[in-house]
Scaffold this active site. Structure first.
Site, PDB file in Angstrom:
ATOM      1  N   ASP A 135       0.842  -1.203   0.000  1.00 45.08           N
ATOM      2  CA  ASP A 135       0.000   0.000   0.000  1.00 45.08           C
ATOM      3  C   ASP A 135       0.883   1.263   0.000  1.00 45.08           C
ATOM      4  OD1 ASP A 135      -2.246   1.620   0.220  1.00 45.08           O
ATOM      5  OD2 ASP A 135      -2.683   1.096   2.303  1.00 45.08           O
ATOM      6  N   SER A 149      -3.111  -9.849   1.915  1.00 46.36           N
ATOM      7  CA  SER A 149      -3.283 -10.304   3.313  1.00 46.36           C
ATOM      8  C   SER A 149      -2.130 -11.103   3.917  1.00 46.36           C
ATOM      9  CB  SER A 149      -4.573 -11.128   3.492  1.00 46.36           C
ATOM     10  OG  SER A 149      -5.693 -10.276   3.551  1.00 46.36           O
TER      11      SER A 149
HETATM   12  P1  ADP Z   1      -1.546  -6.980   3.875  1.00 46.24           P
HETATM   13  O1  ADP Z   1      -1.846  -5.857   4.846  1.00 46.24           O
HETATM   14  O2  ADP Z   1      -2.706  -7.243   2.947  1.00 46.24           O
HETATM   15  O3  ADP Z   1      -1.019  -8.202   4.561  1.00 46.24           O
HETATM   16  P2  ADP Z   1       1.153  -6.133   3.023  1.00 46.24           P
HETATM   17  O4  ADP Z   1       1.494  -4.974   2.174  1.00 46.24           O
HETATM   18  O5  ADP Z   1       1.609  -6.117   4.437  1.00 46.24           O
HETATM   19  O6  ADP Z   1      -0.429  -6.359   2.895  1.00 46.24           O
HETATM   20  O7  ADP Z   1       1.746  -7.447   2.340  1.00 46.24           O
HETATM   21  C1  ADP Z   1       1.196  -8.067   1.213  1.00 46.24           C
HETATM   22  C2  ADP Z   1       2.300  -8.632   0.362  1.00 46.24           C
HETATM   23  O8  ADP Z   1       2.825  -7.613  -0.500  1.00 46.24           O
HETATM   24  C3  ADP Z   1       3.513  -9.184   1.129  1.00 46.24           C
HETATM   25  O9  ADP Z   1       3.868 -10.430   0.564  1.00 46.24           O
HETATM   26  C4  ADP Z   1       4.591  -8.146   0.842  1.00 46.24           C
HETATM   27  O10 ADP Z   1       5.878  -8.730   0.884  1.00 46.24           O
HETATM   28  C5  ADP Z   1       4.231  -7.735  -0.551  1.00 46.24           C
HETATM   29  N1  ADP Z   1       4.800  -6.476  -1.071  1.00 46.24           N
HETATM   30  C6  ADP Z   1       5.297  -5.413  -0.384  1.00 46.24           C
HETATM   31  N2  ADP Z   1       5.716  -4.457  -1.246  1.00 46.24           N
HETATM   32  C7  ADP Z   1       5.489  -4.931  -2.505  1.00 46.24           C
HETATM   33  C8  ADP Z   1       5.727  -4.448  -3.832  1.00 46.24           C
HETATM   34  N3  ADP Z   1       6.262  -3.244  -4.043  1.00 46.24           N
HETATM   35  N4  ADP Z   1       5.354  -5.225  -4.888  1.00 46.24           N
HETATM   36  C9  ADP Z   1       4.783  -6.434  -4.690  1.00 46.24           C
HETATM   37  N5  ADP Z   1       4.539  -6.954  -3.476  1.00 46.24           N
HETATM   38  C10 ADP Z   1       4.892  -6.218  -2.399  1.00 46.24           C
END
Ligand code: ADP
Length: 206
Positions: A63, A153
Site C-alpha cells: 500500500d 493479506s
Molecule cells: P496486507 O496488509 O494485505 O497483509 P502487506 O502490504 O503487508 O499487505 O503485504 C502483502 C504482500 O505484498 C507481502 O507479501 C509483501 O511482501 C508484498 N509487497 C510489499 N511491497 C510490494 C511491492 N512493491 N510489490 C509487490 N509486493 C509487495
C-alpha cells in the site's frame, strides 16, 4: 548469467505451463495467467491491485509502495471515493474500488481490503476470495484486459501464505475458465512466496 530452464507442461484440458526461473505462464481458455517475482508498482498491466486498508489513506507494505509511486493525487482520489461512493465510510473487507494509477505505468489501481487472519478463519478465507473476485469483476466492468495482483493479506494481515495462495489461484483460475479476459499477473515479492504460489497453481492446473 543464470541458466534458463524452459519447460512446457501440457495437460489434457488444454493448459500450458511455461516455467522459466521466476516466471511462469499458464494458458487458461485463451487467457494468460502469469506468476513472477517483482515490484508491482512497476508493472505495465492496465491495472494493479492494492492490498489497502479500509481507510484508503495509504499505509505500509505494498500500500505504501503504491502510494509513493503514484504520487499525492492517489490519496486525493481515494478521499473522493470515501466521500462520494462510500458516504464517508471505510471500504469493507473483500470489496474493491478503482482509481487512476497517476505516476505509475499502470493506468488504474484497484484497491481492495484483505481480511486479517484472526477470529473466524473460514469466513476470512471467503473474504480473501471476494477480494480477488471483486477486483477481477471491476476490471471487466472497466473494459480492462490485464491486471496485476500482490499477495493480498499475507504481510501485516498475517494470512498463512500457502492458504492464501490456494485461495488466490483457485479464484483466479475459476474466473478465467470459459471467459475471455486477457492477462492476470501475480507479482510476488520474494522467491519463497513465488514457490508457494507456483505449487498452488500447479496443484490446480497441472
Ligand atoms: P496486507 O496488509 O494485505 O497483509 P502487506 O502490504 O503487508 O499487505 O503485504 C502483502 C504482500 O505484498 C507481502 O507479501 C509483501 O511482501 C508484498 N509487497 C510489499 N511491497 C510490494 C511491492 N512493491 N510489490 C509487490 N509486493 C509487495
Amino acid at each position: 548469467k543464470p541458466k534458463k530452464i524452459k519447460q512446457i507442461i501440457s495437460s489434457a484440458n488444454g493448459l500450458h505451463v511455461n516455467k522459466e526461473e521466476q516466471l511462469m505462464e499458464v494458458t487458461i481458455h485463451h487467457n494468460s495467467m502469469i506468476l513472477m517475482t517483482g515490484d508491482i508498482t512497476k508493472q505495465e498491466t492496465d491495472a494493479i491491485v492494492n492490498a489497502a486498508n479500509g481507510t484508503l489513506m495509504g499505509g505500509g507494505g505494498v500500500d505504501g509502495a503504491i502510494h509513493s509511486a503514484a504520487g499525492k493525487e492517489l490519496v486525493e482520489a481515494c478521499k473522493q471515493i470515501r466521500q462520494n461512493e462510500l458516504n464517508g465510510d471505510r471500504l469493507r473487507t473483500g470489496e474493491a474500488v478503482i482509481t487512476k494509477g497517476y505516476e505509475m505505468p499502470a493506468k488504474y489501481v484497484i484497491h481492495t481490503v484483505g481480511p486479517v487472519w484472526s477470529g473466524d478463519k473460514e469466513k476470512k478465507q471467503t473474504l480473501l476470495a471476494n477480494c480477488y473476485e471483486n477486483a477481477l469483476k471491476l476490471a471487466v466492468d472497466n473494459d480492462l484486459a490485464s491486471i496485476s495482483f500482490p499477495s493480498i493479506s499475507t504481510g501485516v494481515y498475517h494470512f498463512p501464505v500457502d492458504t492464501a495462495a490456494q485461495i488466490a489461484m483457485q479464484t483466479i483460475v475459476d474466473f478465467l475458465q470459459g471467459r475471455s479476459f486477457g492477462k492476470v499477473v501475480m507479482v510476488l515479492y520474494s522467491e519463497k512466496d513465488y514457490d508457494t504460489y507456483r505449487k498452488a497453481l500447479l496443484a490446480i492446473v497441472a
